[in-house]
Design an enzyme around this catalytic site. Sequence first.
Site, PDB file in Angstrom:
ATOM      1  N   LYS A  85       0.864  -1.171   0.000  1.00 49.73           N
ATOM      2  CA  LYS A  85       0.000   0.000   0.000  1.00 49.73           C
ATOM      3  C   LYS A  85       0.903   1.225   0.000  1.00 49.73           C
ATOM      4  O   LYS A  85       2.064   1.133   0.421  1.00 49.73           O
ATOM      5  CB  LYS A  85      -0.863  -0.019   1.269  1.00 49.73           C
ATOM      6  CG  LYS A  85      -2.092   0.837   1.217  1.00 49.73           C
ATOM      7  CD  LYS A  85      -3.321   0.106   0.723  1.00 49.73           C
ATOM      8  CE  LYS A  85      -4.507   1.029   0.655  1.00 49.73           C
ATOM      9  NZ  LYS A  85      -5.733   0.359   0.295  1.00 49.73           N
ATOM     10  N   HIS A 191     -24.520   1.743  -2.493  1.00 51.61           N
ATOM     11  CA  HIS A 191     -25.601   1.859  -3.480  1.00 51.61           C
ATOM     12  C   HIS A 191     -25.756   0.553  -4.276  1.00 51.61           C
ATOM     13  O   HIS A 191     -26.861   0.021  -4.423  1.00 51.61           O
ATOM     14  CB  HIS A 191     -25.299   3.038  -4.416  1.00 51.61           C
ATOM     15  CG  HIS A 191     -26.471   3.420  -5.283  1.00 51.61           C
ATOM     16  ND1 HIS A 191     -26.881   4.718  -5.460  1.00 51.61           N
ATOM     17  CD2 HIS A 191     -27.319   2.677  -6.028  1.00 51.61           C
ATOM     18  CE1 HIS A 191     -27.930   4.759  -6.269  1.00 51.61           C
ATOM     19  NE2 HIS A 191     -28.211   3.510  -6.634  1.00 51.61           N
TER      20      HIS A 191
END
Length: 363
Positions: A85, A191
């Site tokens: 990362k 969503h």
Amino acid sequence: MTTPQQSAGVFELGSGHEQVVFCHDEPTGLKAIIAIHSTALGPGLGGTRFYPYANEQDALEDVLNLSKGMSYKAALAGLDLGGGKAVIIGDPAKIKTEALLRAYGRFVQSLHGRYYTACDVGTFPEDMDNIARECSYVTGRTVAHGGAGDSSVLTAFGVFQGMRAAAEVTWGAPTLHGRTVGVAGVGKVGHHLVTHLVDDGADVVVTDVDPAAVARVQADHPQVRAVADTTELVRSELDVYAPCALGGALDDEVVQVLSAKIVCGAANNQLAHEGIEKQLQDRGILYAPDYMVNAGGLIQVADELEGFSFDRAKHRAAKIYDTTAQVFALASEEGVPPAVAADRLAERRMKEVGRLRGIWLKG
Ligand SMILES: NC(=O)c1ccc[n+]([C@@H]2O[C@H](COP(=O)([O-])OP(=O)(O)OC[C@H]3O[C@@H](n4cnc5c(N)ncnc54)[C@H](O)[C@@H]3O)[C@@H](O)[C@H]2O)c1
């Protein structure tokens, strides 16, 4: 004078990290840290977070935690990837430029493929395209450049598969039909998750600090109910709670008030502190470990390394159902919370498959 706490350096803070690289390019303002936790299973892959950290120590701690998490996520997802990362320190709205991104790309290139980057908070597919002008080790690119596009699509699909597996264990059938599911945070992932749930016949109740996000969900699915905030959501009658906003969603207070029998959501680092996984277990709440069920996005961008195929990536993400079932089975066999069982499975794969590199092959 510094206290021992303040003087903790990279070696003390890191948890078995292989390599941590500090990158500085003064003219562009680039200050980045790339952390490679493990390459036992392959090159480290993980996003670049572009964030205005209060100080370098916060940035360092974040990148070390996040890169370790990626090792476990990739291992459990069955990918031939390690954990890495990166963070870029600064406000992207103020300092992100083509030159800064390209300077960063040259540093990623200098690692010769030990680390592949991708999008994270503050970075987008267009940024990856810029980084890729200087670097061959980039995923999460735009569709126009062979990229996988919006990774939230398969992240939500994977979370839904994990939830189905949890429903099977809890109620005997792999469906959310007729169940009340509370979704906290209906941004990109939330969503899409609501859409899967509505299609499956669930009764969905949502909340979001952004009223526009709630409005978008209700425009697509008028039957979805909304409550004022997460505090109200976790106190309402729920069968499943899906944290899809920020980390730390499961703290002592939330665990005590939850009526849900299952927690399964997309947010990273949901357990606010060590021991919460045990509290959940003691209250009879089945927790589907976050990094296991939200691996769909990683699976999606990792597929770019083979030349992106949405169908192949979706097929892999569907296996999150089996992995979740396997982790729950191991947890009950070994009498530990699922979070512990997930860590054990990931560590086992890193050890068993990682060991094979010791069988010498002519390069
Ligand atoms: N996008 C991916 O592919 C992916 C992959 C793995 C994990 N995740 C994790 O899933 C979570 C959601 O990701 P996303 O891409 O949908 O992000 P997003 O920014 O699109 O959505 C997050 C939503 O949460 C809302 N929110 C923020 N604070 C809130 C609060 N206190 N209460 C209620 N709502 C709140 C925001 O308004 C936003 O609508 C994040 O934790 C992310 O790290 C995402």
